[in-house]
Structure formats: C-alpha cells, structure tokens
Design a protein around this motif. Sequence first.
Motif, mmCIF file in Angstrom:
data_model
loop_
_atom_site.group_PDB
_atom_site.id
_atom_site.type_symbol
_atom_site.label_atom_id
_atom_site.label_comp_id
_atom_site.label_asym_id
_atom_site.label_seq_id
_atom_site.Cartn_x
_atom_site.Cartn_y
_atom_site.Cartn_z
ATOM 1 N N LEU A 495 0.830 -1.214 0.000
ATOM 2 C CA LEU A 495 0.000 0.000 0.000
ATOM 3 C C LEU A 495 0.861 1.258 0.000
ATOM 4 N N ALA A 496 1.950 1.230 0.780
ATOM 5 C CA ALA A 496 2.829 2.403 0.862
ATOM 6 C C ALA A 496 3.471 2.695 -0.492
ATOM 7 N N VAL A 497 3.930 1.658 -1.176
ATOM 8 C CA VAL A 497 4.536 1.849 -2.507
ATOM 9 C C VAL A 497 3.505 2.427 -3.466
ATOM 10 N N ASN A 498 2.336 1.810 -3.498
ATOM 11 C CA ASN A 498 1.298 2.228 -4.430
ATOM 12 C C ASN A 498 0.856 3.671 -4.180
ATOM 13 N N ARG A 499 0.633 4.012 -2.921
ATOM 14 C CA ARG A 499 0.118 5.354 -2.603
ATOM 15 C C ARG A 499 1.202 6.416 -2.691
ATOM 16 N N ALA A 500 2.440 6.065 -2.353
ATOM 17 C CA ALA A 500 3.533 7.034 -2.472
ATOM 18 C C ALA A 500 3.732 7.432 -3.926
ATOM 19 N N LEU A 501 3.685 6.448 -4.823
ATOM 20 C CA LEU A 501 3.898 6.749 -6.239
ATOM 21 C C LEU A 501 2.670 7.407 -6.868
ATOM 22 N N SER A 502 1.510 7.219 -6.285
ATOM 23 C CA SER A 502 0.345 7.941 -6.794
ATOM 24 C C SER A 502 0.437 9.427 -6.436
ATOM 25 N N ILE A 503 1.124 9.742 -5.328
ATOM 26 C CA ILE A 503 1.338 11.136 -4.923
ATOM 27 C C ILE A 503 2.504 11.751 -5.698
ATOM 28 N N ALA A 504 3.592 10.978 -5.824
ATOM 29 C CA ALA A 504 4.803 11.481 -6.504
ATOM 30 C C ALA A 504 5.298 10.407 -7.472
ATOM 31 N N PRO A 505 4.755 10.375 -8.693
ATOM 32 C CA PRO A 505 5.081 9.307 -9.657
ATOM 33 C C PRO A 505 6.564 9.194 -9.987
ATOM 34 N N GLU A 506 7.322 10.288 -9.895
ATOM 35 C CA GLU A 506 8.732 10.265 -10.272
ATOM 36 C C GLU A 506 9.657 9.927 -9.097
ATOM 37 N N LEU A 507 9.093 9.674 -7.931
ATOM 38 C CA LEU A 507 9.897 9.447 -6.728
ATOM 39 C C LEU A 507 10.708 8.160 -6.841
ATOM 40 N N ASP A 508 11.973 8.232 -6.429
ATOM 41 C CA ASP A 508 12.837 7.051 -6.390
ATOM 42 C C ASP A 508 12.512 6.274 -5.112
ATOM 43 N N VAL A 509 11.993 5.041 -5.263
ATOM 44 C CA VAL A 509 11.550 4.255 -4.110
ATOM 45 C C VAL A 509 12.365 2.969 -4.015
ATOM 46 N N THR A 510 12.979 2.770 -2.860
ATOM 47 C CA THR A 510 13.664 1.517 -2.544
ATOM 48 C C THR A 510 12.861 0.826 -1.450
ATOM 49 N N VAL A 511 12.576 -0.451 -1.634
ATOM 50 C CA VAL A 511 11.678 -1.132 -0.708
ATOM 51 C C VAL A 511 12.251 -2.486 -0.299
ATOM 52 N N ARG A 512 11.945 -2.873 0.908
ATOM 53 C CA ARG A 512 12.367 -4.174 1.430
ATOM 54 C C ARG A 512 11.277 -5.206 1.166
ATOM 55 N N ALA A 513 11.660 -6.333 0.557
ATOM 56 C CA ALA A 513 10.720 -7.443 0.350
ATOM 57 C C ALA A 513 10.837 -8.415 1.525
ATOM 58 N N HIS A 514 9.734 -9.041 1.883
ATOM 59 C CA HIS A 514 9.741 -9.963 3.012
ATOM 60 C C HIS A 514 9.926 -11.410 2.563
ATOM 61 N N VAL A 515 9.302 -11.759 1.445
ATOM 62 C CA VAL A 515 9.416 -13.115 0.908
ATOM 63 C C VAL A 515 9.681 -13.026 -0.580
ATOM 64 N N ASN A 516 10.102 -14.140 -1.167
ATOM 65 C CA ASN A 516 10.487 -14.168 -2.576
ATOM 66 C C ASN A 516 9.372 -13.675 -3.498
ATOM 67 N N GLU A 517 8.123 -14.083 -3.169
ATOM 68 C CA GLU A 517 7.018 -13.792 -4.064
ATOM 69 C C GLU A 517 6.725 -12.298 -4.193
ATOM 70 N N GLU A 518 7.211 -11.492 -3.261
ATOM 71 C CA GLU A 518 6.909 -10.062 -3.297
ATOM 72 C C GLU A 518 7.819 -9.283 -4.233
ATOM 73 N N ILE A 519 8.937 -9.852 -4.606
ATOM 74 C CA ILE A 519 9.952 -9.087 -5.332
ATOM 75 C C ILE A 519 9.391 -8.514 -6.631
ATOM 76 N N GLU A 520 8.841 -9.389 -7.487
ATOM 77 C CA GLU A 520 8.333 -8.925 -8.777
ATOM 78 C C GLU A 520 7.131 -8.003 -8.618
ATOM 79 N N SER A 521 6.261 -8.316 -7.643
ATOM 80 C CA SER A 521 5.069 -7.480 -7.480
ATOM 81 C C SER A 521 5.439 -6.061 -7.061
#
Length: 670
Positions: A495-521
């Motif tokens: 949700l944070a990734v989706n909503r942050a980029l909806s506010i600032a589409p050009e923002l550089d976002v680095t995110v931590r994945a918890h499990v393998n399946e989340e990486i691509e999503s």
Amino acid sequence: MSGELKLIVEMVTVLGAATAGGFIANRLRQPVLLGYLIGGIAVGPAGFGLVALEGDIQVLAEVGVALLLFALGVEFSLKDLLRMKTIALGGGTLQILSTILLGGGLAYFTGAVNSLPQAIFLGAVLSLSSTAVVLKSLIERNEVQTAFGQVMLAILIVQDLGLGVMLAVLPALSQPADMIGIAVVEALLKAALFLGAAIMAGKWVIPRIVRIIVLTANQELFLLTILVICLGIAIFTYWLGLGIAMGSFVAGLMISNVEYADHALDRVLPMRDVFATLFFASIGLLIDPGFLLENAVTLIGLVAIAMLGKGAIVTAIVYGFRYPLKTALTVGLGINQIGEFSFVLAGVAKSQNLFSDQLYGLTVGTTAATLLLAPFLLKSTPFLIRQLSELTWLNTLLRVSPEPQLVGAVADDLQNHIVVAGYGRVGQTLVRMLYFQGHSIIVIDNSEAAFTTLREQGIPYLFGDAASEVVLERANLKQAKSMAITLPDPMATRLAVNRALSIAPELDVTVRAHVNEEIESLYQLGANEVVQPEFEAALEMGAHMLLKIGDTPQAVQQTVNRYRSGRYRDILPAKADYWGWADLDTVISGLEHHWYYLTDDFPLVGQTLAQTNIRRLTGATVMAVERKRQVYRYPTGEMPMEAGDRILIVGNREELQAFEKLIVVPSDPL
C-alpha cells in the motif's frame, strides 16, 4: 488392580489419547490443544469410559497447571511491556475491565448466572485470549514486528499479568455476600505481602541459591532445585489461600530475574509439556458432547457474543489510542478468542462452587470453540478487511489515520529530503547511515518506542501509518529526492509503494521485500529497487567466499551485480506453484484492482506494454495478463497486448478511472 498400577494405566491412557488427538489436530493445521481436549473426551466418561477425572489424575493435572503458569512467569517480558506501555497498560487493562463488564453484565441480566460473583468470574474467563495461538499465527505469517502484531502482543502480556491478579483476588468472591468485601481486601493484603516478600526473595535469596546449585555443574540438581522452588512457592500460596496457580506464576517471575532463567525454562519445558497435556486432556474428561449438542443454540450464542463482543471492545480501544482503524480491526479480530488460561480460571471457579456443572461445561465448550475458530479467523483477517473496505462508508474510515504528529523542526517547504518508512531494525540502521552522511531525513512510524528514540536524537519524525495517504502527503513526497520503505507488514508495504507513487510518480523508491514472491510485485507497482535481506546476506557471504578463494574483486562485483540487476531471478528457489492464483490474490490483497477484457476495438491492442505507457498516463499498474487460460504475472514491457486478453489493473479509484478513459470502453468485472 492396585492403586499404583491403576494410576500408571490411566496416565498412559490419557497421554496416549492426547498424543493421537494432538497429531490429528496438527495434521489438520489446528492447535494441538484442541487435540488434547478431544483425546480426553474420547477416553473419558462421555467417550469410552476408560478414565474418570478423580484422585491421582486430578493431582497430576494440578502439577500441569503449576508448571504451565511457572513457565508463563519465566517468559513474562517486562521489557516488552514497558516498550509499548501506553497501549499495553492502558489499553490492556481497559480491555480486561470492559470485557468483564460486558460479558459478566450480559450473563447476569440474561439470567445465565444468578449472582454477581459468578458474573465477574465469567467475565474474567472471557477476558483472556490465547497467547500461544496468536503468537504462532503471527510467526507463521512473519507479522510479529508489524504494528498490529506488536499491539496484540502488548495486550496479551497485560492479560498474562492480569491472570496473576485474578488468581489472587477472584477466589474471594466465593465467600458469603456480606463477607465478600472483607475477603477481597484480605486477599489483596495477602497478595501484596506475598508479592513484597517474593520481590525481596527474588532479588537476594533465589539468585544465590541458584548460583550455588549451578556451581555443582549437576543438571539433575539444577532441575530439582527449580521444581522445588516452583512447587514449594505454589504450596505456600495455597496455604495462604491464594491458590497454587498464583504461586507458580510468581515463582516464574522470581526465576525470570536470574541470569540462568533461560536454562531453567529449557529444563522445565519438557516436564511442563507432559503435565500440561495431562491438564488439558483432563478438561476433555469433563466435556460431554451430548450436553453441548443439547445446548448447541446457547453455545453458538455464547461463542458469537464472546468473539463479536470482545472483538468490538478491542477494536474500539485500539482505535481510541490513535491507531489506524485498519490496525484496530486486525487486532480486534486477532485476539477475540478465549485463551487456554481461561480453563485455569474456570477450574478455580468450579472448585469454589461458583460455577455449576452446567455453567462449567458451557464455559469450557465456548472456550474450545473459539480456539478452534481462532486460526481460521486470523488467516482470513486480511480478506475480511479487504471486503469491509469495499463498503463505501467504511472505505473512508479504513484509509483515515490519526493526524500525523510531527517531531522536530521541519519546514513546510522542505525539499531534497529522504523519507524512511519504518523504524525497525533495518530502518534504524538505514537512518544512522543516512544521518552520518549528512542527509536530511524524515522517519514515518507508529511505534511509541521509535517516537521516544527519535525525539531524543532530534530526527524529524511523523507518528502515523506509512500506508496512509494523509501521512505520506505530510512527508512532502513531491519534494523528496528518495524514499525507503522498510515496513514489517507485507500488505502495508504494498500500500505504501502504491500510494507514495500515486502522490509522486517520479519518486525514487527503494523497498524491502519480506518473501520471494513479493519481489516482482513490488517492482511492478513501481519500486525502483527491491531488496530481499536474505538474498543480500547470501550475496555478501558468497562474495566474501569468492574473494577468499582467489576470484578478483572485479569478477566478484560483476557476479553480485548480475544477480541484483536480474532481481534475484537466477537464485530464486524453484517453486512449482510460484505462478499460482492463490499467490496473486495474496499479492494484491489490500489494493484496489479490476480485470479488463480487451476486444479488437481497444486502442491498446497491437501495442507492447511499454508502448501503451499505462503507468505514466494513468498511474495504474498492469499486474497480470490472462491469455488463453494462462496467467502471466508481472508482464514485461515487451509483451504485446492481444484481443481476447484479460488484464489485471491495480490502482486507486482515480487511477482506475483514468485507465478506463484511456481505453474508452466499459470494464468487464471479474
């Protein structure tokens, strides 16, 4: 058959039945405690009649209670309690009192009980939740460090502490009506004097005794000493009229202050598990399935009142302590069951003649039923919250967080800063690194412990939910140069990734994945970089080893960079169900999404995803394409759109509307 042999036969029978029941429950992914209860029912008077709850079996069950509460005392964490003291002490205490008032009040005014002491005892039974079931579920889903996980555990710790108070005071309610006040005061005085003596003994006497025994380096003597301390103090409190359970719990608290507490717990746990199994199976001996079937309507009503009422109380309290409604609902749905220690309280009430056999049977049946339902409810909580969010009037509330509290001198026109969402172990390390490099930082978290630490360090800090649009807007994302998301909750991360980029589409976002399946999503949602800590640890270890065996630094760095740039695909473990629907549903849970069917007249048909430029034009994300009954998750930009495709679009309502305007045709809902 001699008495000694009869005891052995009955003990083996009960343990064997409990083992079989526990095994079946485990294979069905249910708490083994329910298997123990069913095993007891099977060999008890209501089953095959092999064992009756009387005499020596009852004594062994009492030993199980003592060891169970002793281990609880040793594991009790004052540090965890103080870390979230506001919601723990305030919210936890309020929850216990409110549940006693609601549960006991309903029972009294509906005639289920005929006296106030019975009502209070019944309310106390309902107020306790299952620490074991909740903690196991949180660990399995990697949610212990989430905001709702921490709140759950904080309230459960206070419940455990409250159990000790209940065991000391509630038995006084069995006195005649005109003597209850005096009996309660007397019990409180006895408990206060005993606790004072226990604190002194725990500080000066018990540690010295344990150290002397440890110096012998004899494990048998160490175990015997711990057992004598536990059962000796339990007998002493029984003699004082405070009960065996109270003494066992306090004995555990005394041992928890000794440096050898973990070793003591390790030695006692096997014995605790055996005798505690006897205790839970002995409760099963008392359960009469026929009686529960005859009172099925009453039982269902009690379960509904207990779970709905308690869930509503917890939700209201957590929300009242300024946590987001989504967090409050998750906590309310997570700890609305009745816990295993409620059996202990119900047993005390029965021994004090406060509970009749009928009331005791209904209480035990209600407790067992809520424990049976608890794992299902915990697993389905994200789905339930997602369904609730579809309700128009509730959707707004679920998105609302308390007004973010800003700590530190931060100008409203702040620019070129870095936003760090989440101040757990990863977030703390990242903030220190950025701080010492001289970067301007704002941290977002809803942890009281983080609030205190950052205030002392003078680092600007937003107290709120990092997945909230209100909080993200307050962080000036449009003027930020980068954002790092290190939240422990997978849903909140998406949700944070989706909503942050909806506010600032050009923002550089680095995110931590918890499990393998989340990486691509997460990449598909728009993150610039996704870091999986376990893979990164493996890459660093591999790089170190390659350097040690003679590979050049340049070659090693190229290898590591290749795996990183490939999004870890080359080192992902093979998994046959990786592309399954169930996993896709998990990934998009909590996000607004819609399926669209492409026909020949769609302007997108014939273009690749990169050429359609959907994300730049609408802000929405293509998460999957279904073509000829085959699902392609996270399609790449080179994938062409064909007539007959169904595409899964993720975005907020405005982004979905913008996408619909782009394709100019009505959607085809799933």
